[in-house]
Design an enzyme around this catalytic site. Structure first.
Site, PDB file in Angstrom:
ATOM      1  N   HIS A 217      17.539  25.708  42.030  1.00  0.00           N
ATOM      2  CA  HIS A 217      17.559  24.709  43.097  1.00  0.00           C
ATOM      3  C   HIS A 217      18.489  25.095  44.248  1.00  0.00           C
ATOM      4  CE1 HIS A 217      17.889  20.621  44.752  1.00  0.00           C
ATOM      5  NE2 HIS A 217      19.193  20.653  44.531  1.00  0.00           N
TER       6      HIS A 217
ATOM      7  N   CYS B 254      16.117  33.164  40.251  1.00  0.00           N
ATOM      8  CA  CYS B 254      14.818  33.281  40.941  1.00  0.00           C
ATOM      9  C   CYS B 254      14.931  33.009  42.446  1.00  0.00           C
ATOM     10  CB  CYS B 254      13.800  32.301  40.357  1.00  0.00           C
ATOM     11  SG  CYS B 254      13.573  32.491  38.598  1.00  0.00           S
TER      12      CYS B 254
ATOM     13  N   CYS C  40       8.372  30.613  42.573  1.00  0.00           N
ATOM     14  CA  CYS C  40       7.544  29.447  42.241  1.00  0.00           C
ATOM     15  C   CYS C  40       7.539  28.377  43.327  1.00  0.00           C
ATOM     16  CB  CYS C  40       7.996  28.850  40.914  1.00  0.00           C
ATOM     17  SG  CYS C  40       7.792  29.995  39.544  1.00  0.00           S
TER      18      CYS C  40
ATOM     19  N   CYS D 241       9.233  24.252  39.957  1.00  0.00           N
ATOM     20  CA  CYS D 241       9.843  25.056  38.885  1.00  0.00           C
ATOM     21  C   CYS D 241       9.704  24.276  37.582  1.00  0.00           C
ATOM     22  CB  CYS D 241      11.314  25.286  39.219  1.00  0.00           C
ATOM     23  SG  CYS D 241      12.275  25.949  37.841  1.00  0.00           S
TER      24      CYS D 241
ATOM     25  N   CYS E 147       8.949  33.013  24.500  1.00  0.00           N
ATOM     26  CA  CYS E 147       8.389  32.950  23.139  1.00  0.00           C
ATOM     27  C   CYS E 147       9.251  33.757  22.167  1.00  0.00           C
ATOM     28  CB  CYS E 147       6.958  33.501  23.118  1.00  0.00           C
ATOM     29  SG  CYS E 147       5.803  32.537  24.074  1.00  0.00           S
TER      30      CYS E 147
ATOM     31  N   CYS F 112       9.568  19.058  39.867  1.00  0.00           N
ATOM     32  CA  CYS F 112      10.386  20.281  39.898  1.00  0.00           C
ATOM     33  C   CYS F 112      11.631  20.128  39.011  1.00  0.00           C
ATOM     34  CB  CYS F 112      10.811  20.595  41.327  1.00  0.00           C
ATOM     35  SG  CYS F 112      11.644  22.187  41.448  1.00  0.00           S
TER      36      CYS F 112
ATOM     37  N   CYS G 274       0.951  35.964  25.110  1.00  0.00           N
ATOM     38  CA  CYS G 274      -0.203  36.226  25.981  1.00  0.00           C
ATOM     39  C   CYS G 274      -0.102  37.603  26.628  1.00  0.00           C
ATOM     40  CB  CYS G 274      -0.272  35.162  27.058  1.00  0.00           C
ATOM     41  SG  CYS G 274       1.117  35.240  28.210  1.00  0.00           S
TER      42      CYS G 274
ATOM     43  N   CYS H 271       8.776  32.787  31.518  1.00  0.00           N
ATOM     44  CA  CYS H 271       7.364  32.736  31.121  1.00  0.00           C
ATOM     45  C   CYS H 271       6.506  33.031  32.334  1.00  0.00           C
ATOM     46  CB  CYS H 271       7.043  31.365  30.523  1.00  0.00           C
ATOM     47  SG  CYS H 271       5.444  31.317  29.695  1.00  0.00           S
TER      48      CYS H 271
ATOM     49  N   CYS I 131       4.476  39.040  29.645  1.00  0.00           N
ATOM     50  CA  CYS I 131       5.735  39.723  29.977  1.00  0.00           C
ATOM     51  C   CYS I 131       5.502  41.218  30.180  1.00  0.00           C
ATOM     52  CB  CYS I 131       6.780  39.461  28.895  1.00  0.00           C
ATOM     53  SG  CYS I 131       7.370  37.765  28.909  1.00  0.00           S
TER      54      CYS I 131
ATOM     55  N   CYS J  45      10.197  19.195  49.675  1.00  0.00           N
ATOM     56  CA  CYS J  45      10.756  19.368  48.328  1.00  0.00           C
ATOM     57  C   CYS J  45       9.773  18.885  47.251  1.00  0.00           C
ATOM     58  CB  CYS J  45      12.052  18.571  48.242  1.00  0.00           C
ATOM     59  SG  CYS J  45      12.690  18.475  46.576  1.00  0.00           S
TER      60      CYS J  45
ATOM     61  N   CYS K  58      11.242  27.580  33.059  1.00  0.00           N
ATOM     62  CA  CYS K  58      10.655  28.357  31.969  1.00  0.00           C
ATOM     63  C   CYS K  58      11.682  29.199  31.215  1.00  0.00           C
ATOM     64  CB  CYS K  58       9.534  29.248  32.498  1.00  0.00           C
ATOM     65  SG  CYS K  58      10.120  30.578  33.569  1.00  0.00           S
TER      66      CYS K  58
ATOM     67  N   CYS L 196      16.716  27.413  46.717  1.00  0.00           N
ATOM     68  CA  CYS L 196      15.295  27.162  46.954  1.00  0.00           C
ATOM     69  C   CYS L 196      15.014  27.094  48.449  1.00  0.00           C
ATOM     70  CB  CYS L 196      14.904  25.836  46.295  1.00  0.00           C
ATOM     71  SG  CYS L 196      13.225  25.353  46.712  1.00  0.00           S
TER      72      CYS L 196
END
Ligand code: SF4
Ligand code: SF4
Length: 382
Positions: free
Chosen positions: A270, A308, A320, A327, A175, A299, A64, A224, A67, A293, A330, A273
């Site tokens: 996690h 992340c 996210c 989450c 991908c 999640c 798509c 992703c 990225c 949560c 991805c 988070c």
């Protein structure tokens, strides 16, 4: 404001950035501020890449372009900082290049300034470039690769040609790394037979390079989309020789060719988070829009090996779960099948390549607190 800067600001009004030399370009960026500049002059930034020296050939399969979009929105370093410091020459990028195909306005075009195919061939011949692949590669139907044809050439063939003379190969996005969305289980998945560059989901023997009998090391940057830092810092490290390909790769990459520094085997999203306190107290949202949560909303962060939670996204502003989205893991080689159904609490699935008991041990070891025990109990249905 000094007279010199005033003059420069005056010149920026209606200026043609494409005609600036690198020095003036960087001055202009400095005056406007990198983010304002990025928002307004993305196309010009791409052109600025041509001032640099290390060539990057960026090709697109089935995807798509998220990225590429992610990299254009890079925060720290932003794209301009990365280009300035790393001296990247984005020699070819299908979406950002001005060049067209064989025909342009009804006329046959035969110079690399106008024709993207000729440009690509010139880069192949020169060799020594970094090949970035974004998007999966269809092997179907029946190994022909004809489910993705660009300019009468299958993308499978394009990858083969581009890979042969590359000094290093970086697969960007889930991908390109493992097949991602395009390889998700479906009625047509067997026919389309999507592959990643070096893997098909978790299977290292079925990557497209193996199919093409090309033996080259590949660095995988899944996601992703992939985080811009993961992409730019990896490219930068390869360009600056901080990562020597292939010698340094065995120590730097995990079993799925992901740099361990961004996708730590012993750390999950996690753990950092912002909603983690709620998890530890067993307080869960059952509808979107709350602050607790998100485990019950599906999640999958306890199995997501990525930074992340520490790095955050959009210039370290959010991520996210912070923004209210569970989450979906991805970055996993088996994604999206290993996370499906995405927004439903699943207690019977493990991380790709590991059975549920192994995952339970990882969860306990990584969390080392009651939250981990809680997760294990939930997975076992206790
Ligand atoms: S389960 Fe998800 S939302 Fe809950 S604390 Fe862990 S990462 Fe955060
Ligand atoms: S938080 Fe999860 S879904 Fe979001 S980018 Fe990171 S790994 Fe992917």
């Amino acid at each position: 404001m000094s007279t010199g800067i005033k003059n420069l600001v005056r010149t920026l009004d209606g200026v043609d950035f494409l005609k600036m030399d690198r020095r003036t370009f960087m001055k202009a960026v400095g005056i406007m501020g990198a983010s304002a500049f990025l928002g307004t002059y993305k196309t010009d930034i791409v052109k600025a890449l041509e001032f640099a020296e290390t060539k990057v050939l960026w090709i697109h399969g089935s995807e798509c372009t998220g990225c590429s979009e992610s990299v254009l929105n890079a925060g720290n370093p932003d794209l301009v900082q990365a280009l300035e410091k790393l001296n990247v020459n984005l020699a070819f990028h299908e979406t950002l290049c001005a060049q067209q195909g064989i025909w342009n306005d009804g006329k046959l075009v035969n110079t690399s300034e106008l024709n993207s195919e000729i440009l690509q061939e010139e880069i192949y011949e020169e060799g020594g470039y970094i090949l970035v692949v974004e998007g999966a590669i269809p092997n179907g139907p029946d190994g022909s690769g004809r489910y993705l044809v660009i300019g009468n050439k299958t993308f499978k063939d394009t990858l083969g040609e581009a890979a042969k003379n590359a000094a290093a190969i970086v697969a960007v996005g889930t991908c390109a790394c493992y097949g991602g969305i395009t390889s998700a289980d479906s009625d047509v998945a067997k026919d389309t037979d999507y592959r990643g560059v070096a893997f098909a989901k978790t299977d290292k023997s079925k990557g497209m390079l193996q199919e093409l009998n090309i033996d080259k090391p590949v660095i995988n940057i899944p996601g992703c989309p992939a985080h811009p830092d993961w992409v730019l810092l990896t490219l930068g490290a390869v360009i600056l020789g901080k990562i020597k390909v292939p010698d340094d790769l065995p120590a730097l990459l995990d079993d799925y060719n992901r740099p361990k520094v961004f996708y730590p085997p012993d750390h999950t999203v996690h753990e950092n988070c912002p909603r983690r306190g709620y998890y530890d107290r067993g307080e869960f949202d059952e509808q979107v829009g709350g602050e607790k949560c998100l485990w019950k909303l599906g999640c999958k962060a306890p199995y997501a090996h990525a930074d992340c939670g520490i790095r955050r996204w959009n210039g370290s502003v959010s991520m996210c779960t912070q923004a209210g989205g569970p989450c979906i893991n991805c970055v996993d080689p088996g994604w999206p099948d290993t996370s499906r159904p995405l927004y439903v609490e699943r207690e019977d699935i493990g991380v790709a390549g590991a059975n549920i008991d192994t995952v339970a041990k990882v969860a306990v070891g990584a969390a080392a607190v009651a939250a981990g025990v809680h997760a294990v109990r939930r997975m076992k249905g206790e």
